[in-house]
Design an enzyme around this catalytic site. Structure first.
Site, PDB file in Angstrom:
ATOM      1  N   PRO A 140       0.792  -1.231   0.000  1.00 24.26           N
ATOM      2  CA  PRO A 140       0.000   0.000   0.000  1.00 24.26           C
ATOM      3  C   PRO A 140       0.827   1.286   0.000  1.00 24.26           C
ATOM      4  O   PRO A 140       1.863   1.364   0.651  1.00 24.26           O
ATOM      5  CB  PRO A 140      -0.826  -0.105   1.293  1.00 24.26           C
ATOM      6  CG  PRO A 140      -0.134  -1.126   2.124  1.00 24.26           C
ATOM      7  CD  PRO A 140       0.522  -2.070   1.176  1.00 24.26           C
ATOM      8  N   ASN A 141       0.323   2.227  -0.747  1.00 23.96           N
ATOM      9  CA  ASN A 141       0.880   3.586  -0.855  1.00 23.96           C
ATOM     10  C   ASN A 141       2.175   3.678  -1.661  1.00 23.96           C
ATOM     11  O   ASN A 141       2.686   4.774  -1.878  1.00 23.96           O
ATOM     12  CB  ASN A 141       1.076   4.224   0.540  1.00 23.96           C
ATOM     13  CG  ASN A 141      -0.230   4.357   1.287  1.00 23.96           C
ATOM     14  OD1 ASN A 141      -1.175   4.929   0.764  1.00 23.96           O
ATOM     15  ND2 ASN A 141      -0.302   3.804   2.489  1.00 23.96           N
ATOM     16  N   ARG A 196       4.767  11.066  -2.402  1.00 27.66           N
ATOM     17  CA  ARG A 196       4.617  10.807  -0.982  1.00 27.66           C
ATOM     18  C   ARG A 196       5.941  11.022  -0.234  1.00 27.66           C
ATOM     19  O   ARG A 196       6.963  10.457  -0.640  1.00 27.66           O
ATOM     20  CB  ARG A 196       4.153   9.363  -0.898  1.00 27.66           C
ATOM     21  CG  ARG A 196       4.578   8.583   0.246  1.00 27.66           C
ATOM     22  CD  ARG A 196       4.210   7.128   0.143  1.00 27.66           C
ATOM     23  NE  ARG A 196       4.045   6.635   1.489  1.00 27.66           N
ATOM     24  CZ  ARG A 196       4.366   5.414   1.885  1.00 27.66           C
ATOM     25  NH1 ARG A 196       4.806   4.525   1.022  1.00 27.66           N
ATOM     26  NH2 ARG A 196       4.218   5.070   3.129  1.00 27.66           N
ATOM     27  N   TYR A 224      11.229   8.815   1.051  1.00 28.48           N
ATOM     28  CA  TYR A 224      11.206   7.794  -0.001  1.00 28.48           C
ATOM     29  C   TYR A 224      11.824   8.224  -1.331  1.00 28.48           C
ATOM     30  O   TYR A 224      11.943   7.407  -2.244  1.00 28.48           O
ATOM     31  CB  TYR A 224       9.753   7.334  -0.226  1.00 28.48           C
ATOM     32  CG  TYR A 224       9.131   6.733   1.010  1.00 28.48           C
ATOM     33  CD1 TYR A 224       9.623   5.551   1.552  1.00 28.48           C
ATOM     34  CD2 TYR A 224       8.076   7.369   1.666  1.00 28.48           C
ATOM     35  CE1 TYR A 224       9.075   5.001   2.701  1.00 28.48           C
ATOM     36  CE2 TYR A 224       7.512   6.822   2.824  1.00 28.48           C
ATOM     37  CZ  TYR A 224       8.017   5.653   3.331  1.00 28.48           C
ATOM     38  OH  TYR A 224       7.475   5.110   4.461  1.00 28.48           O
ATOM     39  N   ASN A 269       7.868  -5.619  -1.188  1.00 30.83           N
ATOM     40  CA  ASN A 269       7.861  -4.546  -0.201  1.00 30.83           C
ATOM     41  C   ASN A 269       6.419  -4.493   0.323  1.00 30.83           C
ATOM     42  O   ASN A 269       5.559  -3.911  -0.320  1.00 30.83           O
ATOM     43  CB  ASN A 269       8.258  -3.209  -0.836  1.00 30.83           C
ATOM     44  CG  ASN A 269       8.318  -2.102   0.210  1.00 30.83           C
ATOM     45  OD1 ASN A 269       7.832  -2.258   1.332  1.00 30.83           O
ATOM     46  ND2 ASN A 269       8.920  -0.975  -0.161  1.00 30.83           N
ATOM     47  N   ALA A 321       3.277  -0.816   4.705  1.00 31.76           N
ATOM     48  CA  ALA A 321       2.759  -0.779   6.090  1.00 31.76           C
ATOM     49  C   ALA A 321       2.343  -2.161   6.592  1.00 31.76           C
ATOM     50  O   ALA A 321       2.385  -2.424   7.802  1.00 31.76           O
ATOM     51  CB  ALA A 321       1.593   0.193   6.179  1.00 31.76           C
ATOM     52  N   HIS A 329       4.367  -4.435   9.088  1.00 30.66           N
ATOM     53  CA  HIS A 329       4.310  -4.333  10.550  1.00 30.66           C
ATOM     54  C   HIS A 329       3.034  -4.894  11.150  1.00 30.66           C
ATOM     55  O   HIS A 329       2.869  -4.881  12.370  1.00 30.66           O
ATOM     56  CB  HIS A 329       4.461  -2.848  10.941  1.00 30.66           C
ATOM     57  CG  HIS A 329       5.482  -2.130  10.124  1.00 30.66           C
ATOM     58  ND1 HIS A 329       6.831  -2.432  10.186  1.00 30.66           N
ATOM     59  CD2 HIS A 329       5.369  -1.152   9.178  1.00 30.66           C
ATOM     60  CE1 HIS A 329       7.485  -1.664   9.324  1.00 30.66           C
ATOM     61  NE2 HIS A 329       6.630  -0.874   8.700  1.00 30.66           N
ATOM     62  N   GLU A 334      12.687  -9.369   1.029  1.00 33.94           N
ATOM     63  CA  GLU A 334      11.854  -8.237   1.468  1.00 33.94           C
ATOM     64  C   GLU A 334      12.680  -6.962   1.338  1.00 33.94           C
ATOM     65  O   GLU A 334      13.819  -6.910   1.807  1.00 33.94           O
ATOM     66  CB  GLU A 334      11.424  -8.455   2.924  1.00 33.94           C
ATOM     67  CG  GLU A 334      10.576  -7.310   3.471  1.00 33.94           C
ATOM     68  CD  GLU A 334       9.957  -7.631   4.827  1.00 33.94           C
ATOM     69  OE1 GLU A 334       9.321  -8.701   4.972  1.00 33.94           O
ATOM     70  OE2 GLU A 334      10.110  -6.801   5.747  1.00 33.94           O
ATOM     71  N   HIS A 346      12.828  -2.690   1.760  1.00 28.27           N
ATOM     72  CA  HIS A 346      12.264  -1.417   2.236  1.00 28.27           C
ATOM     73  C   HIS A 346      13.140  -0.284   1.736  1.00 28.27           C
ATOM     74  O   HIS A 346      14.374  -0.365   1.822  1.00 28.27           O
ATOM     75  CB  HIS A 346      12.188  -1.377   3.766  1.00 28.27           C
ATOM     76  CG  HIS A 346      11.285  -2.423   4.292  1.00 28.27           C
ATOM     77  ND1 HIS A 346       9.917  -2.334   4.178  1.00 28.27           N
ATOM     78  CD2 HIS A 346      11.542  -3.630   4.861  1.00 28.27           C
ATOM     79  CE1 HIS A 346       9.380  -3.431   4.669  1.00 28.27           C
ATOM     80  NE2 HIS A 346      10.336  -4.234   5.087  1.00 28.27           N
ATOM     81  N   ILE A 347      12.486   0.741   1.239  1.00 29.77           N
ATOM     82  CA  ILE A 347      13.217   1.892   0.707  1.00 29.77           C
ATOM     83  C   ILE A 347      13.918   2.630   1.849  1.00 29.77           C
ATOM     84  O   ILE A 347      15.095   2.972   1.758  1.00 29.77           O
ATOM     85  CB  ILE A 347      12.231   2.811  -0.055  1.00 29.77           C
ATOM     86  CG1 ILE A 347      11.669   2.055  -1.271  1.00 29.77           C
ATOM     87  CG2 ILE A 347      12.911   4.120  -0.478  1.00 29.77           C
ATOM     88  CD1 ILE A 347      10.476   2.723  -1.932  1.00 29.77           C
ATOM     89  N   SER A 348      13.175   2.852   2.926  1.00 28.25           N
ATOM     90  CA  SER A 348      13.765   3.526   4.088  1.00 28.25           C
ATOM     91  C   SER A 348      14.364   2.483   5.026  1.00 28.25           C
ATOM     92  O   SER A 348      14.079   1.283   4.896  1.00 28.25           O
ATOM     93  CB  SER A 348      12.680   4.327   4.813  1.00 28.25           C
ATOM     94  OG  SER A 348      11.683   3.447   5.328  1.00 28.25           O
ATOM     95  N   ARG A 395      13.531   4.392  12.192  1.00 28.12           N
ATOM     96  CA  ARG A 395      12.288   5.152  12.178  1.00 28.12           C
ATOM     97  C   ARG A 395      11.457   4.890  13.452  1.00 28.12           C
ATOM     98  O   ARG A 395      11.992   4.424  14.447  1.00 28.12           O
ATOM     99  CB  ARG A 395      11.520   4.830  10.891  1.00 28.12           C
ATOM    100  CG  ARG A 395      12.338   5.184   9.641  1.00 28.12           C
ATOM    101  CD  ARG A 395      11.559   5.032   8.376  1.00 28.12           C
ATOM    102  NE  ARG A 395      10.397   5.921   8.358  1.00 28.12           N
ATOM    103  CZ  ARG A 395       9.410   5.817   7.467  1.00 28.12           C
ATOM    104  NH1 ARG A 395       9.456   4.871   6.544  1.00 28.12           N
ATOM    105  NH2 ARG A 395       8.396   6.647   7.501  1.00 28.12           N
ATOM    106  N   ARG A 421       7.608   0.791  13.346  1.00 30.41           N
ATOM    107  CA  ARG A 421       8.130   0.301  12.055  1.00 30.41           C
ATOM    108  C   ARG A 421       9.340  -0.624  12.236  1.00 30.41           C
ATOM    109  O   ARG A 421       9.827  -1.215  11.275  1.00 30.41           O
ATOM    110  CB  ARG A 421       8.570   1.477  11.180  1.00 30.41           C
ATOM    111  CG  ARG A 421       7.452   2.304  10.666  1.00 30.41           C
ATOM    112  CD  ARG A 421       7.957   3.354   9.694  1.00 30.41           C
ATOM    113  NE  ARG A 421       7.071   4.488   9.694  1.00 30.41           N
ATOM    114  CZ  ARG A 421       5.958   4.586   8.954  1.00 30.41           C
ATOM    115  NH1 ARG A 421       5.623   3.615   8.137  1.00 30.41           N
ATOM    116  NH2 ARG A 421       5.203   5.653   9.038  1.00 30.41           N
TER     117      ARG A 421
HETATM  118  C1  DQA Z   1       8.343   1.023   3.682  1.00 35.52           C
HETATM  119  C2  DQA Z   1       8.432   1.251   5.190  1.00 35.52           C
HETATM  120  C3  DQA Z   1       7.080   1.070   5.853  1.00 35.52           C
HETATM  121  O1  DQA Z   1       7.179   1.300   7.258  1.00 35.52           O
HETATM  122  C4  DQA Z   1       6.068   2.040   5.286  1.00 35.52           C
HETATM  123  O2  DQA Z   1       4.795   1.801   5.836  1.00 35.52           O
HETATM  124  C5  DQA Z   1       6.029   2.031   3.799  1.00 35.52           C
HETATM  125  C6  DQA Z   1       7.261   1.871   3.043  1.00 35.52           C
HETATM  126  C7  DQA Z   1       9.676   1.324   2.946  1.00 35.52           C
HETATM  127  O3  DQA Z   1       9.797   0.914   1.810  1.00 35.52           O
HETATM  128  O4  DQA Z   1      10.541   1.999   3.504  1.00 35.52           O
HETATM  129  O5  DQA Z   1       4.975   2.246   3.203  1.00 35.52           O
HETATM  130  O6  DQA Z   1       8.055  -0.355   3.445  1.00 35.52           O
END
Ligand code: DQA
Length: 158
Positions: free
Chosen positions: A9-10, A17, A22, A73, A76, A79, A97, A99-101, A106, A110
């Site tokens: 999502p997102n 965003r 990101y 990825n 959210a 978690h 898996e 994650h960009i961040s 954080r 997270r």
């Molecule tokens: C994320 C980290 C998650 O905590 C967050 O909800 C995201 C992106 C990342 O790619 O850093 O939507 O997965």
């Protein structure tokens, strides 16, 4: 070799965003770059993004018997989602898996990944380049598995 790239999502909002977290690249741009480096190595990618947990579970299930591995990825859902974790365990494919961040840098909520326990490994904090790192790692793992399977076949044929 075929790999599914599953985005949660997102992530369709990348480039718009929270760019300070990101970055400025859109999901389409990330996928284009990834596709280019994959095709240079003879790897075919299948892209999927959804904001819905059940659709992600369905997509993971479809991976069984159709792809060699998964880059995911879960965003959210990382978690929160036991359903995505269970789907990854059910198909038991090599999985990275991404994650960009850096989720460990954080908010506390997270810093725990529910899904990671069903993955081969996790890449976090390298920006969109993390998908490339994931692709390199996964290609290596799949090649190793294929080599072992081939050796076993030859052994059985003797
Ligand atoms: C994320 C980290 C998650 O905590 C967050 O909800 C995201 C992106 C990342 O790619 O850093 O939507 O997965």
């Amino acid at each position: 070799m075929k790999i599914a790239v599953i985005q949660g999502p997102n992530l369709n909002m990348l480039g718009v965003r929270e760019r300070n977290i990101y970055g400025a690249m859109s999901l389409e741009q990330i996928h284009e770059q990834l596709k280019a480096s994959a095709s240079q190595n003879g790897v075919e990618l299948e892209f999927f993004q959804s904001n819905l947990e059940g659709e992600i579970v369905d997509r993971i299930q479809e991976c069984l018997g159709t792809v060699d591995g998964i880059i995911i990825n879960p965003a959210a859902y990382t978690h929160t989602s036991i359903a995505i974790k269970d789907a990854l365990s059910a198909v038991a494919l090599p999985t990275v898996e991404v994650h960009i961040s850096n989720i460990y840098k954080r908010e506390e909520f997270r810093q725990k990944s529910i899904t990671a326990g069903s993955s081969t490994g996790v890449i976090t904090g390298f920006g969109p380049f993390g998908y490339h790192l994931g692709l390199i790692a996964l290609t290596q793992i799949i090649n190793e598995i294929k080599a072992i399977e081939e050796a076993q076949k030859q052994q059985q044929a003797k």
